[in-house]
Design a protein around this motif. Structure first.
Motif, PDB file in Angstrom:
ATOM      1  N   ASP A   7       0.844  -1.181   0.000  1.00  0.00           N
ATOM      2  CA  ASP A   7       0.000   0.000   0.000  1.00  0.00           C
ATOM      3  C   ASP A   7       0.894   1.251   0.000  1.00  0.00           C
ATOM      4  O   ASP A   7       2.120   1.153  -0.047  1.00  0.00           O
ATOM      5  CB  ASP A   7      -0.976  -0.011   1.180  1.00  0.00           C
ATOM      6  N   GLN A   8       0.272   2.408   0.029  1.00  0.00           N
ATOM      7  CA  GLN A   8       1.025   3.665  -0.050  1.00  0.00           C
ATOM      8  C   GLN A   8       2.015   3.807   1.099  1.00  0.00           C
ATOM      9  O   GLN A   8       3.139   4.257   0.913  1.00  0.00           O
ATOM     10  CB  GLN A   8       0.056   4.854  -0.082  1.00  0.00           C
ATOM     11  N   VAL A   9       1.642   3.390   2.302  1.00  0.00           N
ATOM     12  CA  VAL A   9       2.536   3.496   3.465  1.00  0.00           C
ATOM     13  C   VAL A   9       3.739   2.565   3.290  1.00  0.00           C
ATOM     14  O   VAL A   9       4.880   2.966   3.556  1.00  0.00           O
ATOM     15  CB  VAL A   9       1.783   3.206   4.774  1.00  0.00           C
ATOM     16  N   ASP A  10       3.496   1.340   2.817  1.00  0.00           N
ATOM     17  CA  ASP A  10       4.610   0.418   2.568  1.00  0.00           C
ATOM     18  C   ASP A  10       5.585   1.018   1.557  1.00  0.00           C
ATOM     19  O   ASP A  10       6.799   0.983   1.753  1.00  0.00           O
ATOM     20  CB  ASP A  10       4.104  -0.924   2.023  1.00  0.00           C
ATOM     21  N   ARG A  11       5.056   1.555   0.467  1.00  0.00           N
ATOM     22  CA  ARG A  11       5.922   2.150  -0.561  1.00  0.00           C
ATOM     23  C   ARG A  11       6.696   3.338   0.007  1.00  0.00           C
ATOM     24  O   ARG A  11       7.875   3.526  -0.295  1.00  0.00           O
ATOM     25  CB  ARG A  11       5.098   2.562  -1.786  1.00  0.00           C
ATOM     26  N   LEU A  17      13.643   4.186   3.462  1.00  0.00           N
ATOM     27  CA  LEU A  17      14.781   3.316   3.776  1.00  0.00           C
ATOM     28  C   LEU A  17      15.797   3.275   2.647  1.00  0.00           C
ATOM     29  O   LEU A  17      16.988   3.113   2.891  1.00  0.00           O
ATOM     30  CB  LEU A  17      14.292   1.908   4.117  1.00  0.00           C
ATOM     31  N   ARG A  18      15.332   3.439   1.400  1.00  0.00           N
ATOM     32  CA  ARG A  18      16.284   3.517   0.289  1.00  0.00           C
ATOM     33  C   ARG A  18      17.175   4.740   0.438  1.00  0.00           C
ATOM     34  O   ARG A  18      18.350   4.700   0.117  1.00  0.00           O
ATOM     35  CB  ARG A  18      15.530   3.593  -1.043  1.00  0.00           C
ATOM     36  N   ARG A  42       5.042  -3.500  10.157  1.00  0.00           N
ATOM     37  CA  ARG A  42       5.133  -3.405   8.699  1.00  0.00           C
ATOM     38  C   ARG A  42       6.530  -3.787   8.209  1.00  0.00           C
ATOM     39  O   ARG A  42       6.669  -4.505   7.221  1.00  0.00           O
ATOM     40  CB  ARG A  42       4.784  -1.995   8.228  1.00  0.00           C
ATOM     41  N   LEU A  43       7.562  -3.309   8.882  1.00  0.00           N
ATOM     42  CA  LEU A  43       8.936  -3.646   8.487  1.00  0.00           C
ATOM     43  C   LEU A  43       9.182  -5.149   8.616  1.00  0.00           C
ATOM     44  O   LEU A  43       9.817  -5.758   7.742  1.00  0.00           O
ATOM     45  CB  LEU A  43       9.953  -2.866   9.319  1.00  0.00           C
ATOM     46  N   ALA A  44       8.682  -5.754   9.673  1.00  0.00           N
ATOM     47  CA  ALA A  44       8.834  -7.206   9.853  1.00  0.00           C
ATOM     48  C   ALA A  44       8.138  -7.949   8.709  1.00  0.00           C
ATOM     49  O   ALA A  44       8.688  -8.911   8.159  1.00  0.00           O
ATOM     50  CB  ALA A  44       8.269  -7.633  11.204  1.00  0.00           C
ATOM     51  N   ARG A  45       6.938  -7.495   8.321  1.00  0.00           N
ATOM     52  CA  ARG A  45       6.215  -8.130   7.218  1.00  0.00           C
ATOM     53  C   ARG A  45       6.958  -7.947   5.905  1.00  0.00           C
ATOM     54  O   ARG A  45       7.069  -8.875   5.103  1.00  0.00           O
ATOM     55  CB  ARG A  45       4.799  -7.550   7.108  1.00  0.00           C
ATOM     56  N   LEU A  46       7.521  -6.753   5.672  1.00  0.00           N
ATOM     57  CA  LEU A  46       8.272  -6.493   4.443  1.00  0.00           C
ATOM     58  C   LEU A  46       9.536  -7.349   4.380  1.00  0.00           C
ATOM     59  O   LEU A  46       9.935  -7.798   3.302  1.00  0.00           O
ATOM     60  CB  LEU A  46       8.612  -5.002   4.330  1.00  0.00           C
ATOM     61  N   LYS A  47      10.160  -7.597   5.523  1.00  0.00           N
ATOM     62  CA  LYS A  47      11.339  -8.469   5.554  1.00  0.00           C
ATOM     63  C   LYS A  47      10.943  -9.925   5.338  1.00  0.00           C
ATOM     64  O   LYS A  47      11.580 -10.637   4.561  1.00  0.00           O
ATOM     65  CB  LYS A  47      12.098  -8.297   6.876  1.00  0.00           C
TER      66      LYS A  47
END
Length: 144
Positions: A7-11, A17-18, A42-47
């Motif tokens: 979603d927008q927050v994830d992006r 972080l980039r 969210r960071l844990a899910r993205l990892k």
């Protein structure tokens, strides 16, 4: 590997972080307007979903890192190749794995301790079921 819906927050988190992967979670939370714990989740899910592979640094100017760099051009037998690409990406020597169009299916950017280690890595990859061929192009010199 399934496609991950961002979603927008994830992006926004990925982009922050980039720019600076060392930002504290609290700073990220403030930037996206969420609580610290929500951002940590969210960071844990993205990892877990491999959207974020690792946290790293970017340097200004050339920095001589140890070892030999090379590009591996990989052709894969059959389809789908996502599972095999995930296996290649998981190798510790692989810095990047790009799925490409054309005569090759993937281009790996790798770093090994020396030419013998580079050769051993090539042999390990060639031995993987589903790998049709691997062509190696060692990097002679980087021009920045």
């Amino acid at each position: 590997m399934a496609t991950v819906e961002l979603d927008q927050v994830d992006r926004q988190l990925v982009e922050l972080l980039r720019r600076d992967s060392r930002q504290p979670v609290l700073a990220l939370a403030r930037a996206v307007g969420l609580s610290r714990s929500a951002v940590q989740d969210r960071l844990a899910r993205l990892k877990r979903s491999h959207v974020i592979k690792r946290f790293t640094i970017d340097t200004t100017g050339p920095v001589a890192l140890p070892g030999v760099r090379a590009y591996f051009f990989v052709r894969i037998e059959g389809r789908p190749c996502n599972r095999l690409l995930a296996s290649l990406t998981g190798l510790p020597e692989v810095e990047a794995c790009d799925h490409v169009s054309g005569p090759m299916d993937a281009v790996l950017t790798v770093r090994a301790a020396d030419l013998a280690s580079l050769s051993a890595l090539r042999e390990r990859i060639v031995a993987m079921p589903g790998i049709a061929s691997v062509t190696v192009a060692p990097v002679l010199r980087r021009h920045s």
